[in-house]
Design a protein around this motif. Structure first.
Motif, PDB file in Angstrom:
ATOM      1  N   LYS A  33       0.694  -1.299  -0.112  1.00 23.53           N
ATOM      2  CA  LYS A  33       0.157   0.152   0.000  1.00 23.53           C
ATOM      3  C   LYS A  33       0.950   1.156  -0.006  1.00 23.53           C
ATOM      4  O   LYS A  33       0.778   2.012  -0.874  1.00 23.53           O
ATOM      5  CB  LYS A  33      -0.958   0.021   1.405  1.00 23.53           C
ATOM      6  CG  LYS A  33      -2.122   0.795   1.159  1.00 23.53           C
ATOM      7  CD  LYS A  33      -2.970   0.437   0.240  1.00 23.53           C
ATOM      8  CE  LYS A  33      -4.475   1.234   0.178  1.00 23.53           C
ATOM      9  NZ  LYS A  33      -5.363   0.668  -0.580  1.00 23.53           N
ATOM     10  N   HIS A  74       2.419   1.844  -3.375  1.00 22.35           N
ATOM     11  CA  HIS A  74       1.428   2.222  -4.321  1.00 22.35           C
ATOM     12  C   HIS A  74       1.246   3.483  -4.069  1.00 22.35           C
ATOM     13  O   HIS A  74       1.095   4.456  -5.033  1.00 22.35           O
ATOM     14  CB  HIS A  74       0.287   1.502  -3.975  1.00 22.35           C
ATOM     15  CG  HIS A  74      -0.929   1.608  -5.162  1.00 22.35           C
ATOM     16  ND1 HIS A  74      -0.638   1.420  -6.564  1.00 22.35           N
ATOM     17  CD2 HIS A  74      -2.136   2.420  -5.063  1.00 22.35           C
ATOM     18  CE1 HIS A  74      -1.655   1.815  -7.241  1.00 22.35           C
ATOM     19  NE2 HIS A  74      -2.566   2.261  -6.066  1.00 22.35           N
ATOM     20  N   VAL A  75       1.113   4.386  -2.917  1.00 26.27           N
ATOM     21  CA  VAL A  75       0.988   5.725  -2.509  1.00 26.27           C
ATOM     22  C   VAL A  75       2.048   6.379  -2.903  1.00 26.27           C
ATOM     23  O   VAL A  75       2.373   7.322  -3.614  1.00 26.27           O
ATOM     24  CB  VAL A  75       0.532   5.968  -0.727  1.00 26.27           C
ATOM     25  CG1 VAL A  75       0.701   7.133  -0.615  1.00 26.27           C
ATOM     26  CG2 VAL A  75      -0.764   5.117  -0.533  1.00 26.27           C
ATOM     27  N   GLN A 135       4.385   5.677  -5.392  1.00 20.49           N
ATOM     28  CA  GLN A 135       4.135   5.548  -6.706  1.00 20.49           C
ATOM     29  C   GLN A 135       3.408   6.748  -7.181  1.00 20.49           C
ATOM     30  O   GLN A 135       3.625   7.401  -8.273  1.00 20.49           O
ATOM     31  CB  GLN A 135       4.062   4.398  -7.376  1.00 20.49           C
ATOM     32  CG  GLN A 135       5.184   3.430  -7.209  1.00 20.49           C
ATOM     33  CD  GLN A 135       4.804   2.025  -7.743  1.00 20.49           C
ATOM     34  OE1 GLN A 135       3.970   1.455  -7.921  1.00 20.49           O
ATOM     35  NE2 GLN A 135       5.824   1.194  -8.122  1.00 20.49           N
ATOM     36  N   LYS A 136       2.201   6.819  -6.597  1.00 23.72           N
ATOM     37  CA  LYS A 136       1.063   7.744  -7.085  1.00 23.72           C
ATOM     38  C   LYS A 136       1.593   9.250  -7.132  1.00 23.72           C
ATOM     39  O   LYS A 136       1.503   9.960  -7.587  1.00 23.72           O
ATOM     40  CB  LYS A 136      -0.168   7.467  -6.146  1.00 23.72           C
ATOM     41  CG  LYS A 136      -1.392   7.848  -6.997  1.00 23.72           C
ATOM     42  CD  LYS A 136      -2.451   7.331  -6.067  1.00 23.72           C
ATOM     43  CE  LYS A 136      -3.742   7.090  -6.739  1.00 23.72           C
ATOM     44  NZ  LYS A 136      -4.996   6.407  -6.055  1.00 23.72           N
ATOM     45  N   LYS A 137       2.067   9.619  -5.814  1.00 24.11           N
ATOM     46  CA  LYS A 137       2.829  10.684  -5.487  1.00 24.11           C
ATOM     47  C   LYS A 137       3.511  11.194  -6.370  1.00 24.11           C
ATOM     48  O   LYS A 137       3.986  12.277  -7.002  1.00 24.11           O
ATOM     49  CB  LYS A 137       3.212  10.748  -4.050  1.00 24.11           C
ATOM     50  CG  LYS A 137       2.217  10.841  -2.843  1.00 24.11           C
ATOM     51  CD  LYS A 137       2.608  11.182  -1.523  1.00 24.11           C
ATOM     52  CE  LYS A 137       1.837  11.499  -0.491  1.00 24.11           C
ATOM     53  NZ  LYS A 137       2.176  11.330   0.932  1.00 24.11           N
ATOM     54  N   THR A 193       4.312   9.946  -9.424  1.00 24.84           N
ATOM     55  CA  THR A 193       3.683  10.212 -10.750  1.00 24.84           C
ATOM     56  C   THR A 193       3.055  11.536 -10.645  1.00 24.84           C
ATOM     57  O   THR A 193       3.112  12.310 -11.753  1.00 24.84           O
ATOM     58  CB  THR A 193       2.786   8.952 -11.095  1.00 24.84           C
ATOM     59  OG1 THR A 193       3.365   7.938 -10.936  1.00 24.84           O
ATOM     60  CG2 THR A 193       1.835   9.030 -12.453  1.00 24.84           C
ATOM     61  N   HIS A 194       2.392  11.898  -9.696  1.00 19.03           N
ATOM     62  CA  HIS A 194       1.600  13.122  -9.827  1.00 19.03           C
ATOM     63  C   HIS A 194       2.619  14.296  -9.854  1.00 19.03           C
ATOM     64  O   HIS A 194       2.255  15.423 -10.590  1.00 19.03           O
ATOM     65  CB  HIS A 194       0.688  13.236  -8.574  1.00 19.03           C
ATOM     66  CG  HIS A 194      -0.115  14.568  -8.331  1.00 19.03           C
ATOM     67  ND1 HIS A 194      -1.072  14.884  -9.073  1.00 19.03           N
ATOM     68  CD2 HIS A 194       0.326  15.618  -7.405  1.00 19.03           C
ATOM     69  CE1 HIS A 194      -1.550  16.018  -8.736  1.00 19.03           C
ATOM     70  NE2 HIS A 194      -0.715  16.516  -7.763  1.00 19.03           N
ATOM     71  N   THR A 196       3.940  14.614 -13.410  1.00 18.10           N
ATOM     72  CA  THR A 196       2.986  15.085 -14.105  1.00 18.10           C
ATOM     73  C   THR A 196       3.109  16.695 -14.012  1.00 18.10           C
ATOM     74  O   THR A 196       2.608  17.412 -14.996  1.00 18.10           O
ATOM     75  CB  THR A 196       1.623  14.657 -13.653  1.00 18.10           C
ATOM     76  OG1 THR A 196       1.642  13.177 -14.020  1.00 18.10           O
ATOM     77  CG2 THR A 196       0.546  15.000 -14.801  1.00 18.10           C
TER      78      THR A 196
END
Length: 200
Positions: free
Chosen positions: A172, A175-176, A178-180, A182-183, A186
């Motif tokens: 988890k 995953h968090v 990786q999300k940050k 990627t954000h 971007t």
């Protein structure tokens, strides 16, 4: 007259001795030798186990094998048979005993009442006997052992659950993260595009 009589008597003693020796030798040659070996005179078993009461006999003639069980509950006949014939198993042991040609028997699914002395008698057709004894000790499965096993299983289950939770948390978090990441990538790419547009 006395001399020839003594001579005859002396010859009679010699002939009698020779005859006796021949008769003894002939008697020893009559089939009748029997021997019995018990390789394992002490057997330890736990409840519900199968045990082999192993013996080995040799006999020149036809032998009769008989097994008996003696314990504090009394004496019980188990099985009796003549070599080469059908086995006569008592009703108490009917579904639990298998007999073998060498005189051994297998006792299945032993209980506490099966502890005690097992006597085997091998009788040869001329009346010669050989005897053997096997002592069987039967033990219950101790409750403490089961308790230890239950505690061990519970401990392993708890450790497995903790490891699964730890792996889930790691997954988890990854995953968090990786999300940050990627954000952020971007957002920085968008800013660069905006800057390029302004410069143009």
């Amino acid at each position: 007259l006395m001399r020839p009589l003594q001579g005859c008597r002396g010859r009679g003693v010699v002939v009698g001795t020779v005859t006796l020796c021949l008769a003894a030798g002939w008697a020893l040659q009559i089939p009748g030798g029997i021997s019995l070996v018990v390789p394992q005179p002490n057997i330890n078993a736990t409840v519900a186990q199968n045990i082999l009461l192993s013996v080995e006999y040799t006999c020149q003639g036809v032998a009769t094998i008989e097994w008996k069980h003696v314990s504090s509950w009394g004496t019980t006949s188990i099985a009796e048979w003549r070599s080469g014939n059908d086995v006569n198993i008592s009703t108490v042991y009917k579904d639990r005993v298998t007999a073998f040609e060498n005189g051994s028997i297998q006792l299945r699914n032993v209980g506490m009442r099966d502890a005690g002395y097992y006597f085997v008698t091998v009788t040869e057709e001329h009346g010669t006997n050989a005897y053997g004894t096997i002592i069987v000790n039967v033990y219950e499965i101790i409750y403490e052992d089961l308790h230890f096993l239950a505690v061990l299983i519970a401990f392993l289950a708890a450790v497995s659950a903790i490891l699964i939770c730890f792996m889930w948390l790691c997954n988890k978090s990854l995953h968090v993260f990786q999300k940050k990441t990627t954000h952020k990538l971007t957002a920085s790419t968008t800013e660069e595009i905006e800057l390029e547009t302004i410069e143009c």
